[in-house]
Design a protein around this motif. Structure first.
Motif, short mmCIF file in Angstrom:
data_model
loop_
_atom_site.label_atom_id
_atom_site.label_comp_id
_atom_site.label_asym_id
_atom_site.label_seq_id
_atom_site.Cartn_x
_atom_site.Cartn_y
_atom_site.Cartn_z
N SER A 285 -0.79 4.71 3.28
CA SER A 285 -1.45 5.13 2.05
C SER A 285 -0.67 6.30 1.45
O SER A 285 -0.26 7.21 2.17
CB SER A 285 -2.89 5.56 2.33
OG SER A 285 -3.48 6.07 1.16
N THR A 293 -5.57 2.39 -1.95
CA THR A 293 -4.45 1.47 -1.86
C THR A 293 -3.68 1.70 -0.57
O THR A 293 -3.29 2.83 -0.26
CB THR A 293 -3.49 1.65 -3.06
OG1 THR A 293 -4.23 1.49 -4.28
CG2 THR A 293 -2.37 0.63 -3.01
N ILE A 313 -0.21 -5.50 -0.37
CA ILE A 313 -0.82 -4.25 -0.80
C ILE A 313 -2.33 -4.46 -0.79
O ILE A 313 -2.84 -5.36 -1.46
CB ILE A 313 -0.36 -3.83 -2.20
CG1 ILE A 313 1.16 -3.59 -2.22
CG2 ILE A 313 -1.09 -2.56 -2.65
CD1 ILE A 313 1.71 -3.23 -3.58
N VAL A 315 -5.80 -3.40 -1.85
CA VAL A 315 -6.42 -2.59 -2.89
C VAL A 315 -7.91 -2.92 -2.93
O VAL A 315 -8.31 -4.06 -3.17
CB VAL A 315 -5.81 -2.87 -4.28
CG1 VAL A 315 -6.46 -1.98 -5.33
CG2 VAL A 315 -4.31 -2.65 -4.24
#
Length: 390
Positions: A285, A293, A313, A315
């Motif tokens: 992070s 994220t 990724i 999210v």
């Protein structure tokens, strides 16, 4: 014809071959219904043979169950929930058979039916290691390090690791003690416990890295090797700068590099095994407000720094931290409203697993049932045993 008569007429080799292929739950039931099976199934040699037949001689992955550890939101109880692999449907919830004496019970790891827990506190390196087989209801309290002349005044914190030595066919626990002083550098000391021998001893190899000074430094066990996020030198500020790896078979340690193109100013790093348990993954992070994220890095060729690849990724609003990659494209994560969720990164779907607990307490490991620890004596009384150690 009675079952006992059939049992008597079968050749001993045939009986042994049949029993070694039976699941752990069936063998436990046989011990309850037939006294003639009890001494055989409880014998250390049979336990070893059954362990090798059901999990193989290697790392013992993939696991049939996901094991999740968490604490109740009122801080009063600790739970383990077992979930079936792939579907992640819940199949069993257990309370730990003991309550933390020091105030901070943590999951170290799981290997071949044994769950390793460390009972410590936020403010001291002192702690007790417990090996527990939840399927057979037995646990073993490991002795302290007293008598090894290692309990110095300058010790600041401790790292613990757990795994299985497939060459010597034995469970091993590692403790690494770190010191802190303003006047001089204090080299870390490592100690190893072998369940078959039942004693601690100093680890001869040099520990090349320094663990973060957190109340808890978790380990990841893959390929017969323990892994911790660590620092290359005794500077406990900012995120870790490398991975320290300790080979349980050869009992040698080495430094492993993080991705070279990790990016500037990472704020938090978390280590995880891959789905096949043959390499490691890294969650990173970069945000000041950790939990929105996370980049997911995979080490495709174990031990090769060039093979680190940023795969996904993650999210999601209110993600506290990701725990582990459980299937391709699926990641288990704790979120800030005290829930555990399964995130499908590719499909952009979130599944509420209906497991509620303190977000920072969530931890996870793979689990395979076994008969390990079945040959130890009756369960000890937890609190009394700890008081005798003090």
């Amino acid at each position: 014809m009675a079952n006992n008569e059939v049992y008597c007429k079968l050749p001993q080799d045939a009986i042994l071959e049949i029993l070694t292929k039976l699941p752990t739950k069936t063998l436990l039931q046989l011990r309850c219904v037939s006294k003639s099976f009890t001494p055989l199934i409880s014998h250390p040699d049979f336990i070893k043979l059954h362990l090798s037949c059901t999990t193989g001689a290697g790392a013992g992955a993939p696991y049939p169950y996901h094991l999740i550890y968490y604490e109740s939101t009122d801080y009063q109880k600790a739970y383990f929930s077992f979930h079936v692999d792939k579907s992640f449907s819940p199949c069993k919830i257990l309370e730990t058979p003991f309550k933390s004496i020091n105030g901070y019970l943590r999951l170290v790891g799981s290997s071949r039916g044994i769950v390793c827990l460390f009972d410590t506190s936020y403010f001291s390196y002192v702690g007790t290691v417990i090996l527990w087989n939840p399927f057979i209801g037995k646990f073993k309290i490991l002795p302290s390090l007293q008598g090894l002349n290692c309990l110095r005044d300058d010790i600041s914190h401790i790292a613990v690791g757990f795994g299985f030595d497939h060459r010597n066919f034995d469970f091993k626990v590692v403790k690494i003690l770190y010191g802190c002083t303003n006047e001089r550098e204090v080299p870390p000391e490592a100690f190893i416990y072998e369940v078959k021998i039942g004693t601690w001893r100093r680890l001869g190899s040099v520990v090349p890295c320094f663990m973060p000074r957190w109340p808890w430094s978790g380990s990841v066990f893959v390929n017969g090797i323990m892994h911790w996020l660590a620092y290359k030198r005794q500077l406990f500020s900012g995120p870790p700068t490398c991975i320290m790896a300790l080979d349980l078979v050869n009992e040698v340690s080495k430094l492993m590099e993080l991705p070279q193109n990790l990016g500037p100013n990472p704020k938090e790093l978390r280590l995880s095994p891959l789905v096949d348990e043959k390499s490691v993954a890294l969650f990173v992070s970069y945000h000041e407000n950790v939990g929105k994220t996370w980049d997911m890095w995979l080490m495709n060729d174990y031990g090769e720094v060039e093979s680190w690849t940023r795969k996904y990724i993650v999210v999601l609003e209110h993600v506290f931290f990701p725990l582990k990659i459980v299937n391709d494209g699926q990641t288990l994560a704790a979120i800030s409203d005290e829930k555990l969720v399964l995130i499908d990164v590719e499909k952009e779907e979130v599944q509420d697993l209906e497991v509620c607990g303190l977000p920072l307490s969530f931890d996870m490991a793979g689990y395979t049932p076994s008969l390990a620890l079945l040959d130890i004596g009756d369960r000890l009384v937890w609190q009394d045993s700890l008081r005798k150690q003090a």
